[in-house]
Scaffold this active site. Structure first.
Site, mmCIF file in Angstrom:
data_model
loop_
_atom_site.group_PDB
_atom_site.id
_atom_site.type_symbol
_atom_site.label_atom_id
_atom_site.label_comp_id
_atom_site.label_asym_id
_atom_site.label_seq_id
_atom_site.Cartn_x
_atom_site.Cartn_y
_atom_site.Cartn_z
ATOM 1 N N ARG A 1 0.805 -1.216 0.000
ATOM 2 C CA ARG A 1 0.000 0.000 0.000
ATOM 3 C C ARG A 1 0.838 1.267 0.000
ATOM 4 N NH1 ARG A 1 -3.147 -3.206 1.837
ATOM 5 N NH2 ARG A 1 -1.534 -3.818 3.269
ATOM 6 N N THR A 2 1.764 1.357 0.926
ATOM 7 C CA THR A 2 2.491 2.619 1.108
ATOM 8 C C THR A 2 3.324 2.924 -0.129
ATOM 9 O OG1 THR A 2 2.574 2.142 3.459
ATOM 10 C CG2 THR A 2 4.041 3.852 2.660
ATOM 11 N N ARG B 1 11.476 3.544 3.595
ATOM 12 C CA ARG B 1 10.971 2.597 4.595
ATOM 13 C C ARG B 1 12.133 1.687 4.969
ATOM 14 N NH1 ARG B 1 5.727 -1.128 5.105
ATOM 15 N NH2 ARG B 1 4.929 0.935 5.552
ATOM 16 N N LYS C 1 26.368 -5.154 -0.044
ATOM 17 C CA LYS C 1 27.838 -5.125 -0.099
ATOM 18 C C LYS C 1 28.419 -4.435 1.129
ATOM 19 C CE LYS C 1 27.452 -4.592 -5.087
ATOM 20 N NZ LYS C 1 27.431 -3.552 -6.115
ATOM 21 N N HIS D 1 5.327 6.042 11.402
ATOM 22 C CA HIS D 1 4.835 5.945 10.037
ATOM 23 C C HIS D 1 3.903 7.145 9.862
ATOM 24 C CE1 HIS D 1 3.555 4.494 6.299
ATOM 25 N NE2 HIS D 1 2.935 3.385 6.623
#
Lengths: 151, 306
Positions: free
Chosen positions: B53-54, B103, B82, B131
């Site tokens: 969704r986000t 995120r 890496k 959030h």
């Protein structure tokens, strides 16, 4: 009482007084005094009018930095720091928990970016000074005094 | 009010006026589906942790504003593998884009990214911490359905211990007048003390109970959360608590006619699909509100609107 303490009087250095007895050895560790090469006198469980019992740490040849005083404030918020020159108290500093703490403490949240990302300096806002309670600037976790660990 | 170049990291950084300004801008964005406010602007979507969704709603929001989006949806394809630090990744990406949406599973990652970058950073979720765009869309949804944010009785149900949406929503709602909060959770998943202390300091009325039925007749909004398996340190503990609450039609006789049910989604089995067609279900509309709210945030931090 005064006479007994004179045995360990120091000519130049710092006397940290009114340490809660449980924190006396923490102060020793914070200042890394196990490796100090001048006089170090440690006394704990001494009678005290103010706190019933207290600890005192005397350190020859060392004047504390502001950062060291701030660290002591976190474990001994009522301690006094006396700067000694020529056996005389030249300056008396009441330790004070600052409003913002950088570098010296570790975040208790293992998933905080400061514990994972290399070279990240910790930053904390002080929410309460007595007892000390802080909030991590990064992960926003609140830490009560029992969770506060010095770096 | 100028949001230009502002980082959107935590709902704690928002004043009441800030919150209302974003909601007002989102309302304007909803009226006008497509425009060219962000033409020639590029959004970097750095999703170190999976999200449906986000991520999609941010990309859609950017494209609806005439901008473009690039990025990745898992850290497996990046130089993180890496051993590159987050700081270095951000220092590199900020040269390629105008705004960065991040995120990350590590808490505090977005705040650190904001310190590394001169371009605005938008936190799309940092572990169990914050959030903020979810909270803004939750507020937007409540305001849109109830016409106000003051004077509401709002229940929060489910995982109140690990659920970041309910933590942030409680903080955000503390800015509004005469709000009553009802925290409904089993003992093991209660709202953490630090949030309750915060609400007490702000003078917000709140009530706690494990019993879903106790306060349900009072509620204007019931915000349901999933018991999140991925946040539990102990799988046994999860097994004991999953499915502890299940909302179905047996609830209907006990709630106000205009009570609305919200959920940040995905749901597992905490809301029965039989409620989807009742007038109480607001969760799909809530997810849709992610678009105008994220468009507002993008347009504000890039200075396309004030």
């Amino acid at each position: 009482m005064k006479k007994e303490l004179k045995v360990s009087a120091i000519r130049e250095g710092t006397v940290i007084d009114h340490i809660p007895t449980k924190s006396t050895f923490e102060v020793v560790d914070i200042l890394d005094l196990r490796h100090h090469d001048n006089i170090v006198s440690i006394a704990t469980n001494l009678p005290s009018k103010k706190d019933k019992k207290k600890g005192i740490v005397k350190v020859g040849g060392k004047f504390l930095t502001k950062e060291e005083v701030n660290k002591i404030a976190l474990v001994a918020s009522n301690a006094t720091v006396n700067i000694i020159k020529d056996y005389e108290v030249r300056q008396k500093i009441n330790v004070n928990v600052p409003d913002f703490i950088e570098k010296i403490i570790k975040c208790s949240n293992p998933n905080c970016v400061t514990n994972i990302e290399k070279n990240t300096m910790t930053k904390f806002y002080v929410l309460n000074k007595e007892p000390v309670k802080v909030r991590c600037h990064y992960c926003e976790r609140d830490m009560p005094s029992e969770d506060i660990k010095l770096k | 009010m100028d949001f230009k170049k502002r980082d959107i990291i935590s709902i704690r950084d928002f004043s009441k006026a800030d919150l209302l300004h974003v909601l007002k801008t989102a309302k304007q964005m909803e009226k006008q589906k497509r425009n060219n406010l962000l033409k020639n602007k590029i959004m970097g979507a750095l999703f170190f942790e999976p999200s449906t969704r986000t991520r999609l709603s941010f990309i859609s929001a950017m494209e609806q504003l005439g901008g473009r989006a690039l990025g990745f949806a898992t850290s497996g394809v990046t130089s993180i593998k890496k051993g590159e630090t987050l700081w270095d990744t951000i220092k590199m990406v900020e040269n390629y884009v105008d705004v960065i949406v991040i995120r990350h599973h590590i808490e505090g990652a977005a705040r650190l990214a904001a310190e590394a970058s001169l371009k605005p950073i938008i936190n799309a979720g940092d572990g169990a911490n914050q959030h903020p765009t979810q909270t803004l869309l939750d507020l937007y949804t409540i305001q849109k359905t109830k016409g106000r944010l003051d004077g509401l009785h709002i229940g929060m149900l489910g995982d109140l211990k690990y659920g970041r949406t309910v933590h942030s929503l409680a903080i955000a709602l503390s800015n509004f007048n005469d709000v009553s909060l009802y925290f409904i959770a089993p003992d093991a998943l209660k709202m953490p003390k630090s949030y309750l202390d915060f609400l007490r300091e702000r003078g917000v009325r709140f009530y706690e109970t494990p019993d879903m039925m106790k306060y349900c007749s009072k509620l204007d909004i019931l915000y349901v959360t999933r018991i999140q398996q991925e946040r539990f340190p102990d799988p046994l503990e999860y097994e004991k608590l999953k499915g502890v609450y299940r909302l179905d039609s047996s609830l209907l006789p006990h709630i106000k006619r205009d009570m609305k049910i919200m959920h940040p989604l995905p749901r597992v089995d905490e809301i029965s699909p039989e409620l989807d067609k009742t007038g109480h279900a607001l969760y799909f509309e809530q997810a849709a509100n992610g678009i105008p709210v994220r468009k507002a945030i993008l347009a504000l931090v890039l200075g396309a609107v004030k």
